[in-house]
Scaffold this active site. Structure first.
Site, mmCIF file in Angstrom:
data_model
loop_
_atom_site.group_PDB
_atom_site.id
_atom_site.type_symbol
_atom_site.label_atom_id
_atom_site.label_comp_id
_atom_site.label_asym_id
_atom_site.label_seq_id
_atom_site.Cartn_x
_atom_site.Cartn_y
_atom_site.Cartn_z
ATOM 1 N N HIS A 144 22.095 66.868 83.108
ATOM 2 C CA HIS A 144 21.088 67.336 82.154
ATOM 3 C C HIS A 144 19.847 67.758 82.911
ATOM 4 O O HIS A 144 19.616 67.333 84.046
ATOM 5 C CB HIS A 144 20.727 66.208 81.175
ATOM 6 C CG HIS A 144 21.841 65.848 80.256
ATOM 7 N ND1 HIS A 144 22.072 66.511 79.081
ATOM 8 C CD2 HIS A 144 22.806 64.904 80.354
ATOM 9 C CE1 HIS A 144 23.122 65.983 78.486
ATOM 10 N NE2 HIS A 144 23.592 65.009 79.239
ATOM 11 N N ASN B 232 46.060 58.033 88.596
ATOM 12 C CA ASN B 232 46.352 56.745 87.993
ATOM 13 C C ASN B 232 45.652 56.605 86.647
ATOM 14 O O ASN B 232 44.937 57.508 86.208
ATOM 15 C CB ASN B 232 45.974 55.608 88.946
ATOM 16 C CG ASN B 232 46.973 54.464 88.884
ATOM 17 O OD1 ASN B 232 47.529 54.158 87.831
ATOM 18 N ND2 ASN B 232 47.202 53.834 90.025
ATOM 19 N N SER C 50 39.961 53.078 93.307
ATOM 20 C CA SER C 50 39.638 52.809 91.905
ATOM 21 C C SER C 50 38.123 52.722 91.675
ATOM 22 O O SER C 50 37.379 52.273 92.543
ATOM 23 C CB SER C 50 40.257 51.491 91.468
ATOM 24 O OG SER C 50 41.653 51.573 91.511
ATOM 25 N N ARG D 258 28.517 56.464 101.896
ATOM 26 C CA ARG D 258 28.159 56.908 103.248
ATOM 27 C C ARG D 258 29.387 56.744 104.138
ATOM 28 O O ARG D 258 30.297 55.971 103.815
ATOM 29 C CB ARG D 258 26.984 56.116 103.790
ATOM 30 C CG ARG D 258 27.253 54.647 103.872
ATOM 31 C CD ARG D 258 26.100 53.843 104.447
ATOM 32 N NE ARG D 258 26.299 52.429 104.325
ATOM 33 C CZ ARG D 258 27.272 51.711 104.861
ATOM 34 N NH1 ARG D 258 28.202 52.293 105.578
ATOM 35 N NH2 ARG D 258 27.354 50.409 104.694
ATOM 36 N N THR E 138 27.582 61.156 96.049
ATOM 37 C CA THR E 138 26.487 62.024 95.624
ATOM 38 C C THR E 138 26.330 63.265 96.491
ATOM 39 O O THR E 138 25.519 64.128 96.180
ATOM 40 C CB THR E 138 25.155 61.248 95.640
ATOM 41 O OG1 THR E 138 24.896 60.802 96.980
ATOM 42 C CG2 THR E 138 25.212 60.052 94.699
ATOM 43 N N LYS E 139 27.085 63.323 97.602
ATOM 44 C CA LYS E 139 27.003 64.490 98.491
ATOM 45 C C LYS E 139 28.353 64.716 99.143
ATOM 46 O O LYS E 139 29.244 63.865 99.085
ATOM 47 C CB LYS E 139 25.906 64.317 99.532
ATOM 48 C CG LYS E 139 26.093 63.132 100.439
ATOM 49 C CD LYS E 139 24.916 62.981 101.391
ATOM 50 C CE LYS E 139 25.137 61.770 102.281
ATOM 51 N NZ LYS E 139 24.038 61.580 103.209
#
Length: 188
Positions: free
Chosen positions: A118, A88, A143, A181, A166-167
């Site tokens: 970084h 989208n 979204s 989660r 993040t995982k």
């Protein structure tokens, strides 16, 4: 030099600030931004966008892929699309580390794929660490979700809108939140 750079990135090797690889990446990114700047300001159908993105990334995209405008790539050379993918509007792919999208994936508005980090040390912060983001088959992304480098979203899973992933996400679950989660399993 581009093939060597892609191999370096896909092996997860650090991209050192000021290196020839970093200079090549910057030059490729500038050209990709120029091309996207031109196409994002002229109306194109989903199919025309698919064809234009195919030219930028330099390899075929399945005919069943649909990409809405505007669409953004940082690098434009390390993305793969499966069959029946829908992207989208306003999706951003920082693709240096690799973005792999499986079959039947649905990607909502303003989703961000961030495949680089970084260095944490201030004196080395210009160094970049790549890792791929993989969406397996039949994934639905809501979204404004954000994906950090080095994660895989398992087949059949749903990522709720606004989530920060993040995982890795297991197969056939719904995840949401920041950090994302598991909220529930999806019955099969």
């Amino acid at each position: 030099m581009l093939e060597e750079l892609l191999a370096h990135l896909n092996q997860g090797k650090t991209l050192m600030k000021g290196s020839e690889f970093e200079k090549t990446m910057q030059a490729v990114a500038i050209e990709t931004q120029r091309q996207l700047g031109a196409i994002n300001h002229t109306y194109k159908t989903d199919l025309e966008m698919k064809d234009t993105v195919e030219q930028i990334i330099g390899h075929p995209i399945p005919e069943t892929v649909r990409i809405r405008q505007p669409f953004y790539l940082d690098f434009g050379k390390n993305v793969e699309f499966g069959e029946n993918v829908f992207v989208n509007a306003s999706v951003h792919m920082q693709d240096q580390g690799g973005v792999r999208i499986g079959n039947n994936a649905l990607i909502g508005h303003q989703v961000v794929f961030a495949t680089l980090d970084h260095d944490l040390a201030a004196d080395k912060r210009g160094n970049l660490h790549p890792a791929p983001i993989v969406l397996e088959d039949d994934v639905w992304i809501g979204s404004n979700a954000v994906f950090l480098k080095g994660i895989t979203i398992g087949a059949g899973s749903v990522v709720a809108g606004g989530s920060v992933v993040t995982k890795d996400v297991p197969r056939n679950v719904v995840v949401g939140g920041n950090p994302a989660r598991v909220i529930k399993e999806i019955a099969q």
